[in-house]
Enzyme design. Structure first.
Site, PDB file in Angstrom:
ATOM      1  CB  SER A  41      10.597 -13.419 -39.498  1.00 27.65           C
ATOM      2  OG  SER A  41       9.725 -12.361 -39.592  1.00 27.65           O
ATOM      3  CG  HIS A  73      11.811  -7.887 -40.151  1.00 26.83           C
ATOM      4  ND1 HIS A  73      11.336  -8.092 -41.413  1.00 26.83           N
ATOM      5  CD2 HIS A  73      11.255  -8.841 -39.384  1.00 26.83           C
ATOM      6  CE1 HIS A  73      10.522  -9.132 -41.421  1.00 26.83           C
ATOM      7  NE2 HIS A  73      10.451  -9.615 -40.193  1.00 26.83           N
TER       8      HIS A  73
END
Ligand code: 8IG
Length: 278
Positions: A41, A73
């Site tokens: 992230s 993602h």
């Protein structure tokens, strides 16, 4: 991938990783990759500093890979040809990862790093975003993972695989990275299953047992990569103060924003250290 494929992954994890490595070799035309990096992230923008990849493809076309389910993602795999200090270097980049909290179990979580090792990678770099428990850490600060504490009560290893973890986050590699950026701090990372963040009382417990950072990834991947013989580097970007530390509530948007704000520095750091790691 279908449910049948997930069953294959569970029945034969190492075999599926070997198959996946062969598929990556076929797509890229490269029999071997040398270093892998998992971009967590907030890290994906850091790839810009690495230049232009020779290949980019959807991870889920490769055996055993599941589609991503988290904002930030992307589920792509890239291959970069870089110049290392000791010669040409093929870098495999996973944009995004699967987490324990997605409920698919551990095999999809560790499959990318196992695939990377089977593709030839001797160094695996794991990046993530975390909550800062150590109040010396600022939001936007990258921290080298020195050690971890697992609070998930699970392991990617099955059977009598009594792997030593005393130098899991390879000390020599940490020294190389700190030589490149002496301002980097080190910390102990706690793996929390999530998806709910901790309560303030849980953060107090973590602080008491010696934790500096908390997040929902990295630890199973580090163990799986190490168990297959790869050296591991972990870098965590602190994107929020852990629960109860500032009194602010936690949200995923601030994680993404802190990542974007720090991407330039993270990218330059990776670009500078990767050539030195083989
Ligand atoms: I970013 O504060 C990020 N990931 N468990 N706690 C946990 N995971 C996180 C946190 C956090 N921040």
């Amino acid at each position: 991938m279908s449910v049948d494929d997930l069953a294959d992954l569970y029945n034969d994890p190492i075999g599926t990783a070997t198959l996946a490595a062969g598929e990556i070799a076929a797509i890229t035309g490269l029999p071997k990759h040398d270093i892998a990096i998992v971009m967590g992230s907030g890290w994906i923008d850091a790839c810009t500093a690495l230049g232009i990849p020779s290949h980019e493809f959807d991870a889920h076309v490769i055996a055993g890979f599941v589609p991503p389910s988290v904002v930030g993602h992307s589920g792509k795999i890239r291959s970069y040809q870089l110049e290392g200090d000791t010669g040409p270097l093929n870098l495999l980049v996973f944009l995004g990862r699967t987490h324990l909290y997605e409920g698919k179990g551990l095999e999809p979580v560790v499959h990318p790093v196992r695939t990377a090792v089977k593709a030839g990678c001797s160094v695996v770099i794991l990046t993530n975003a975390s909550g800062g428990i150590n109040s010396a850490f600022q939001v936007g600060q990258p921290v080298l993972i020195r050690d971890h504490i697992s609070l998930t009560a699970t392991s990617p290893l099955i059977g009598a695989d009594f792997v030593d973890l005393t130098d899991l986050y390879n000390k020599r590699i940490r020294e190389i990275v700190k030589h490149e950026d002496p301002s980097l701090q080190e910390g102990v990372y706690v793996h929390w299953r999530g998806p709910a963040y901790e309560t303030p009382a849980e953060i107090q417990m973590m602080r008491t047992i010696g934790a500096d950072l908390v997040g929902m990834s990295t630890v199973p991947e580090a163990i799986a990569a190490h168990a297959l013989g790869a050296k591991v580097l972990g870098i965590s970007l602190v994107t929020n103060a852990a629960a109860g530390i500032t009194g602010e509530k936690l949200n995923h948007k601030e994680v993404i924003e802190a990542g974007k704000a720090s991407a330039g520095r993270m990218g330059e750091l990776l670009k500078a250290v990767i050539p030195k790691l083989l």
